[in-house]
Write an enzyme that holds these catalytic residues in place. Structure first.
Site, PDB file in Angstrom:
ATOM      1  N   THR A  50      27.816  -1.678   2.483  1.00 49.29           N
ATOM      2  CA  THR A  50      27.385  -3.182   2.306  1.00 49.29           C
ATOM      3  C   THR A  50      27.812  -3.984   3.668  1.00 49.29           C
ATOM      4  O   THR A  50      26.708  -4.621   4.184  1.00 49.29           O
ATOM      5  CB  THR A  50      27.455  -3.580   1.190  1.00 49.29           C
ATOM      6  N   CYS A  51      28.789  -3.808   3.981  1.00 45.87           N
ATOM      7  CA  CYS A  51      29.462  -4.679   4.741  1.00 45.87           C
ATOM      8  C   CYS A  51      28.745  -4.421   6.151  1.00 45.87           C
ATOM      9  O   CYS A  51      28.417  -5.380   7.156  1.00 45.87           O
ATOM     10  CB  CYS A  51      31.066  -4.178   4.945  1.00 45.87           C
ATOM     11  N   ASP A  52      28.800  -3.091   6.521  1.00 47.11           N
ATOM     12  CA  ASP A  52      27.939  -2.503   7.705  1.00 47.11           C
ATOM     13  C   ASP A  52      26.413  -2.596   7.693  1.00 47.11           C
ATOM     14  O   ASP A  52      25.941  -2.818   8.838  1.00 47.11           O
ATOM     15  CB  ASP A  52      28.344  -1.229   8.073  1.00 47.11           C
TER      16      ASP A  52
END
Length: 165
Positions: A51-53
């Site tokens: 999700t961060c990326d």
């Protein structure tokens, strides 16, 4: 989940973070970066994590210019990773080119100080940061969006923070 100590109106504690400069790893004092400035600081559980990326960092890359147009002096991405991982993630994602400061909190000292730490052993994540985004003016939190659920970027993304300005 424990209630964070981070809240609107709170003054952020000072912290020594790491970033990668022209000469290699360098310390930055958070208090110095915030003093007299409007800063967006957003935190992710881990560089290169799904999700961060795919959502969180890209949302701030997309909105970086619009945030600056609204008076934001600096955008800082914070993660409990080492400075080399943050440097490389910034380079390959386009965050560095977008002018986003990629800051490491390698021992989670700032993250713990603001009560945003968590561990998820089943996912292989220990002493990481919860996902959030905030606008800080002269060291004081003015807007704060904390994700309640893990693995989503619903309220802490760049567009949501931009809309709140």
């Amino acid at each position: 989940m424990l209630k964070p100590t981070l809240s609107v109106g709170a003054t952020l504690p000072d912290a020594t973070l790491l970033t990668f400069g022209p000469e290699g790893p360098q310390e930055i004092q958070l208090r110095d970066r915030l003093q007299g400035r409007r800063v967006v600081l957003f935190a992710v559980p881990g560089a290169f994590t799904p999700t961060c990326d795919s959502a969180h960092l890209p949302s701030f890359i997309r909105t970086a210019d619009a945030l600056r147009a609204k008076g934001v002096d600096e955008i800082i991405c914070l993660s409990v990773n080492d400075v080399h991982v943050m440097r490389y993630w910034g380079e390959v994602s386009g965050a560095t080119a977008a002018g986003i400061t990629m800051a490491a909190d390698p021992a989670a000292e700032f993250t713990r100080a603001v009560g945003m730490d968590f561990s998820a052993p089943a996912a292989g994540m220990y002493d990481r940061s919860r996902r959030y985004a905030m606008l800080v003016e002269d060291g004081v939190v003015r807007i704060l969006h904390i994700e309640e659920k893990r693995g989503v970027c619903e309220i802490s993304g760049g567009e949501t923070l931009l809309d709140a300005l």
